[in-house]
Write a protein that holds these residues in place. Sequence first.
Motif, PDB file in Angstrom:
ATOM      1  N   ILE A 198       0.849  -1.243  -0.176  1.00 33.99           N
ATOM      2  CA  ILE A 198       0.036   0.060   0.092  1.00 33.99           C
ATOM      3  C   ILE A 198       0.964   1.274   0.078  1.00 33.99           C
ATOM      4  CG2 ILE A 198      -1.707   1.298   1.233  1.00 33.99           C
ATOM      5  CD1 ILE A 198      -2.911  -1.339   1.982  1.00 33.99           C
ATOM      6  N   ARG A 219       0.953   5.227   0.279  1.00 33.62           N
ATOM      7  CA  ARG A 219       0.176   6.445   0.707  1.00 33.62           C
ATOM      8  C   ARG A 219       0.692   7.859   0.736  1.00 33.62           C
ATOM      9  NH1 ARG A 219      -4.126   4.347   4.051  1.00 33.62           N
ATOM     10  NH2 ARG A 219      -3.728   2.235   4.623  1.00 33.62           N
ATOM     11  N   ALA A 258      -5.474   8.773   4.725  1.00 32.94           N
ATOM     12  CA  ALA A 258      -7.025   8.364   4.333  1.00 32.94           C
ATOM     13  C   ALA A 258      -7.277   6.916   4.819  1.00 32.94           C
ATOM     14  CB  ALA A 258      -7.300   8.423   2.897  1.00 32.94           C
ATOM     15  N   GLY A 259      -8.428   6.715   4.743  1.00 33.99           N
ATOM     16  CA  GLY A 259      -8.971   5.234   5.345  1.00 33.99           C
ATOM     17  C   GLY A 259      -8.262   4.641   6.516  1.00 33.99           C
ATOM     18  N   SER A 260      -7.743   3.450   6.377  1.00 28.62           N
ATOM     19  CA  SER A 260      -7.147   2.610   7.479  1.00 28.62           C
ATOM     20  C   SER A 260      -6.205   3.661   8.281  1.00 28.62           C
ATOM     21  CB  SER A 260      -6.982   1.258   7.477  1.00 28.62           C
ATOM     22  OG  SER A 260      -5.655   1.105   6.546  1.00 28.62           O
ATOM     23  N   ASP A 287      -4.201   7.171  -2.347  1.00 31.44           N
ATOM     24  CA  ASP A 287      -3.280   6.050  -1.802  1.00 31.44           C
ATOM     25  C   ASP A 287      -3.509   5.005  -2.868  1.00 31.44           C
ATOM     26  OD1 ASP A 287      -5.889   5.166  -1.101  1.00 31.44           O
ATOM     27  OD2 ASP A 287      -5.395   5.795   0.936  1.00 31.44           O
ATOM     28  N   PHE A 288      -2.867   4.049  -2.881  1.00 36.98           N
ATOM     29  CA  PHE A 288      -3.258   2.877  -3.622  1.00 36.98           C
ATOM     30  C   PHE A 288      -2.591   1.382  -3.193  1.00 36.98           C
ATOM     31  CE2 PHE A 288       0.682   2.875  -6.145  1.00 36.98           C
ATOM     32  CZ  PHE A 288       1.231   3.999  -6.228  1.00 36.98           C
ATOM     33  N   LYS A 289      -3.117   0.431  -3.901  1.00 39.79           N
ATOM     34  CA  LYS A 289      -2.663  -1.241  -3.364  1.00 39.79           C
ATOM     35  C   LYS A 289      -1.925  -1.834  -4.710  1.00 39.79           C
ATOM     36  CE  LYS A 289      -4.988  -4.551  -3.669  1.00 39.79           C
ATOM     37  NZ  LYS A 289      -4.858  -5.720  -4.772  1.00 39.79           N
ATOM     38  N   ASP A 345     -11.291   0.560  -7.632  1.00 38.37           N
ATOM     39  CA  ASP A 345     -11.325  -0.488  -6.740  1.00 38.37           C
ATOM     40  C   ASP A 345     -10.089  -0.524  -5.675  1.00 38.37           C
ATOM     41  OD1 ASP A 345     -13.696  -1.574  -7.634  1.00 38.37           O
ATOM     42  OD2 ASP A 345     -12.871  -3.648  -7.769  1.00 38.37           O
ATOM     43  N   THR A 346      -9.074  -0.382  -6.208  1.00 45.72           N
ATOM     44  CA  THR A 346      -7.866  -0.428  -5.582  1.00 45.72           C
ATOM     45  C   THR A 346      -6.799   0.835  -5.297  1.00 45.72           C
ATOM     46  OG1 THR A 346      -6.376  -0.774  -7.632  1.00 45.72           O
ATOM     47  CG2 THR A 346      -7.497  -2.655  -6.549  1.00 45.72           C
ATOM     48  N   CYS A 347      -7.438   2.163  -5.759  1.00 50.37           N
ATOM     49  CA  CYS A 347      -6.948   3.369  -5.550  1.00 50.37           C
ATOM     50  C   CYS A 347      -8.041   4.386  -4.823  1.00 50.37           C
ATOM     51  CB  CYS A 347      -6.396   3.907  -6.833  1.00 50.37           C
ATOM     52  SG  CYS A 347      -5.445   2.992  -7.911  1.00 50.37           S
ATOM     53  N   ARG A 348      -7.367   5.348  -4.255  1.00 52.00           N
ATOM     54  CA  ARG A 348      -8.331   6.571  -3.783  1.00 52.00           C
ATOM     55  C   ARG A 348      -7.885   7.562  -4.823  1.00 52.00           C
ATOM     56  NH1 ARG A 348      -7.708   4.570   1.878  1.00 52.00           N
ATOM     57  NH2 ARG A 348      -9.848   3.849   2.469  1.00 52.00           N
ATOM     58  N   ARG A 406     -18.174   1.706  -0.336  1.00 58.40           N
ATOM     59  CA  ARG A 406     -17.692   1.369   0.935  1.00 58.40           C
ATOM     60  C   ARG A 406     -18.818   2.054   1.908  1.00 58.40           C
ATOM     61  NH1 ARG A 406     -12.238   1.999  -0.974  1.00 58.40           N
ATOM     62  NH2 ARG A 406     -11.327  -0.004  -1.371  1.00 58.40           N
TER      63      ARG A 406
END
Length: 235
Positions: free
Chosen positions: A92, A94, A98-100, A175-177, A197-200, A216
Amino acid sequence: MEKRELLYEGKAKKVYRTDDDSLLIVSYKDDATAFNGEKKGTILGKGAINNRVTNHLMGVLEAAGIPTHFVRELSDTDSLVKKVDIIPLEVIVRNIAAGSLSKRLGLPEGTRMGSTVLEFCYKNDALGDPMVNEYHIFAMGFATRGELAHMADLSLRINGVLTAYFKEINVELIDFKLEFGKLADGSLVLADEISPDTCRFWDSTTGEKLDKDRFRRDLGNVEGAYLEIQKRLLG
Ligand code: TMP
Ligand code: ASP
């Protein structure tokens, strides 16, 4: 190239064998899940959008010298990719809190950080993809030191390329995965997808969310956000 047996069905994609032992077909679905499968739904047209967006971005990255598993697009929802052994880690990247990360560290979403953050998660749905550090990674043999260093270097280079690319279409890459795999010769390539699906993705002007957080968090206009990203990238 034709699909043979279904090898694997995940939450958002199916993977098929082909006549060529070194190639697979990935088929993107409209199914959407969140919170490790607890929340389920459908995002109409998502499969085709994620297929096209991923392939476009893989092309951008290849042109910048980043090796990927991408071979060619076969249809709206299907693509041909090189078969890899997936490294069981999610990387991940960043740029903005954001998020978690916001939850874990008590940082309001949108907080700028002093530098880019890399996190690693062990890919294991039953465990909810727990975050791991380098000690876990080497102790469990998830990746070697060389592989991890290479993944981190590629991830930061990918971040540089994509951040600049999205800036041009007035999108902030928050961010992204990423996932990486090894080809038969052991070389590391970028695998999986790069999509809403895998990025903000936040609109640079308005801050509007243009990614899966709309699903989500029940923000509405989920399809519209995916279409907007496709439109800005592909016209
Ligand atoms: P997070 O803030 O929920 O940890 O998510 C970080 C980024 O990773 C975000 O861009 C969404 C992406 N992501 C995935 O691609 N798959 C996942 O299963 C999760 C939880 C996040
Ligand atoms: N796709 C993941 C799941 O279903 C999580 C997410 O993207 O939020 O758990």
